[in-house]
Design a protein around this motif. Structure first.
Motif, PDB file in Angstrom:
ATOM      1  N   PRO A  53      -5.334  -3.493  -5.830  1.00  0.00           N
ATOM      2  CA  PRO A  53      -6.163  -3.024  -4.709  1.00  0.00           C
ATOM      3  C   PRO A  53      -5.366  -2.897  -3.410  1.00  0.00           C
ATOM      4  O   PRO A  53      -5.673  -3.524  -2.404  1.00  0.00           O
ATOM      5  CB  PRO A  53      -7.243  -4.105  -4.599  1.00  0.00           C
ATOM      6  N   GLY A  54      -4.315  -2.074  -3.438  1.00  0.00           N
ATOM      7  CA  GLY A  54      -3.480  -1.885  -2.245  1.00  0.00           C
ATOM      8  C   GLY A  54      -4.166  -1.016  -1.208  1.00  0.00           C
ATOM      9  O   GLY A  54      -5.181  -0.373  -1.459  1.00  0.00           O
ATOM     10  N   LYS A  55      -3.548  -1.016  -0.042  1.00  0.00           N
ATOM     11  CA  LYS A  55      -4.066  -0.205   1.071  1.00  0.00           C
ATOM     12  C   LYS A  55      -3.695   1.257   0.861  1.00  0.00           C
ATOM     13  O   LYS A  55      -2.614   1.569   0.367  1.00  0.00           O
ATOM     14  CB  LYS A  55      -3.451  -0.767   2.353  1.00  0.00           C
ATOM     15  N   THR A 113     -12.387  -1.450   3.357  1.00  0.00           N
ATOM     16  CA  THR A 113     -11.288  -2.259   3.889  1.00  0.00           C
ATOM     17  C   THR A 113      -9.934  -1.810   3.356  1.00  0.00           C
ATOM     18  O   THR A 113      -8.906  -2.149   3.930  1.00  0.00           O
ATOM     19  CB  THR A 113     -11.484  -3.745   3.531  1.00  0.00           C
ATOM     20  N   ARG A 114      -9.922  -1.057   2.249  1.00  0.00           N
ATOM     21  CA  ARG A 114      -8.646  -0.612   1.691  1.00  0.00           C
ATOM     22  C   ARG A 114      -8.146   0.681   2.333  1.00  0.00           C
ATOM     23  O   ARG A 114      -7.015   1.089   2.106  1.00  0.00           O
ATOM     24  CB  ARG A 114      -8.768  -0.418   0.176  1.00  0.00           C
ATOM     25  N   LEU A 146     -14.295   3.431  -3.303  1.00  0.00           N
ATOM     26  CA  LEU A 146     -13.192   2.693  -2.673  1.00  0.00           C
ATOM     27  C   LEU A 146     -13.762   1.769  -1.590  1.00  0.00           C
ATOM     28  O   LEU A 146     -14.505   2.224  -0.724  1.00  0.00           O
ATOM     29  CB  LEU A 146     -12.198   3.668  -2.037  1.00  0.00           C
ATOM     30  N   GLU A 196      -6.927   2.979   5.383  1.00  0.00           N
ATOM     31  CA  GLU A 196      -6.377   2.958   6.739  1.00  0.00           C
ATOM     32  C   GLU A 196      -6.185   4.397   7.209  1.00  0.00           C
ATOM     33  O   GLU A 196      -5.501   5.179   6.549  1.00  0.00           O
ATOM     34  CB  GLU A 196      -5.042   2.211   6.750  1.00  0.00           C
ATOM     35  N   CYS A 229      -8.569   8.757  -1.745  1.00  0.00           N
ATOM     36  CA  CYS A 229      -9.508   7.650  -2.011  1.00  0.00           C
ATOM     37  C   CYS A 229      -9.837   7.571  -3.503  1.00  0.00           C
ATOM     38  O   CYS A 229      -9.906   6.481  -4.074  1.00  0.00           O
ATOM     39  CB  CYS A 229     -10.793   7.816  -1.199  1.00  0.00           C
ATOM     40  N   GLY A 285       0.825  -1.203   0.000  1.00  0.00           N
ATOM     41  CA  GLY A 285       0.000   0.000   0.000  1.00  0.00           C
ATOM     42  C   GLY A 285       0.855   1.247   0.000  1.00  0.00           C
ATOM     43  O   GLY A 285       2.091   1.174  -0.113  1.00  0.00           O
TER      44      GLY A 285
END
Ligand code: C2E
Ligand code: MG
Ligand code: MG
Ligand code: MG
Length: 279
Positions: free
Chosen positions: A108-110, A141-142, A138, A144, A99, A57
């Motif tokens: 689909p990284g963080k 869960t992706r 988005l 943080e 986002c 990510g």
């Protein structure tokens, strides 16, 4: 008297204070219009799996291209923006832009976004995050959200409630700059963070400080028993990475993996090395 024989002194000192104040006022004024003038942009900093080097990510880091001062670093303007609450629209811009861009990444990284404590005090941060997720598509869960203990300092009960509601949306909450505050441990007891980011100051001194080594070892062990994965910040050398890999510290971030950049690349410096060695 001061005017009569202390000209040099009083003039030398007061106008200087004046200047610092005027300087801050000027920054505050410019910050108020920075978003509408399109002066803000994002840099991305990769986060990698410690052992495999795989890029998992990116952290969004804000940059300000001031029309006359050039690029002003966030450590200089974020505190000023927090004084006037200009950080509220600026933080909203960061969240929305990060986002929106992350939703278009090839993988689909963080996506990690820093939140200011002031954003918790003004407006409804939970509603904002929710609407931005809906608007950008988005998956929650992706995302943080990185917070520092400043969020928890005044009105702990309110802050914890807000964090629980954010978690209920499905987003991850990371404790940033861990170890630099006053009561980091009590916050770990009070809230189930999804991740702990060990502050770069401990990583920077790993090779010279047995104390730093002991602290990093202990924090990684603590994370394991609390079921909170650890990211080490400020990893610049292969030795630091090797030490962290041995401890089973899950993720690393730092110049060794990649510097903040306007473009996102999922290509890992380690994976490349391995391929070169194999071929
Ligand atoms: P942070 O969230 O702890 O971000 C990490 C900072 O350490 C970044 O500096 C990053 O470039 C730097 N860094 C990471 N690895 C290394 C390394 O290996 N070596 C060196 N020398 N530096 C490294 P940056 O971009 O200047 O950001 C500084 C701080 O500004 C951030 O610390 C964060 O607290 C704040 N910030 C940045 N963007 C935002 C934002 O969008 N909103 C808010 N509220 N704060 C932000
Ligand atoms: Mg951060
Ligand atoms: Mg940090
Ligand atoms: Mg920081």
């Amino acid at each position: 008297r001061a005017k009569a024989d202390g000209r040099g002194l009083s003039r030398g000192f007061e106008p200087e204070m004046d200047l610092a104040l005027r300087e801050r006022r000027a920054l505050q004024q410019d910050l108020a219009t920075a978003i509408t003038r399109n002066e803000m942009f994002l840099h991305w900093m990769p986060q990698a799996n410690t052992k495999t080097g795989e890029i998992v990510g990116f952290e969004a880091l804000i940059r300000w291209k001031h029309p006359t001062r050039g690029v002003v670093p966030p450590v200089e303007f974020i505190p000023v923006a927090e004084e006037t609450a200009a950080i509220v629209p600026i933080g909203e811009w960061v969240l929305r832009t990060a986002c929106r861009e992350a939703a278009r990444w090839v993988r689909p990284g963080k996506v990690a976004v820093n939140l200011s404590p002031v954003q918790f005090q003004h407006g409804d941060i939970v509603a904002l995050v929710h609407s931005i997720l809906v608007e950008t598509g988005l998956p929650a869960t992706r995302l943080e959200l990185e917070i520092t203990e400043g969020v928890l300092l005044d009105n702990l009960t309110g802050a914890l409630q807000t964090l629980r509601r954010l978690k209920a949306l499905g987003v991850q909450i990371a404790m940033d700059d861990f170890g630099t505050g006053y009561s980091s441990l009590s916050y770990l007891q009070a809230f189930p963070f999804d991740r702990i980011k060990i502050d770069a100051s401990f990583i920077r001194t790993l090779s010279t400080s047995p104390q730093a080594k002991a602290i990093v070892r202990a924090v990684v062990a603590l994370g394991a028993s609390l079921d909170m994965p650890i990211t080490a910040e400020g990893v610049e050398t292969a030795e630091q990475r090797a030490f962290l890999a041995e401890l089973n510290c899950e993720e690393i971030q730092g110049y060794l993996i990649g510097r903040p950049s306007p473009v996102v690349s999922f290509e890992s410096p380690f994976a490349k090395q391995r391929m070169r060695a194999a071929g």
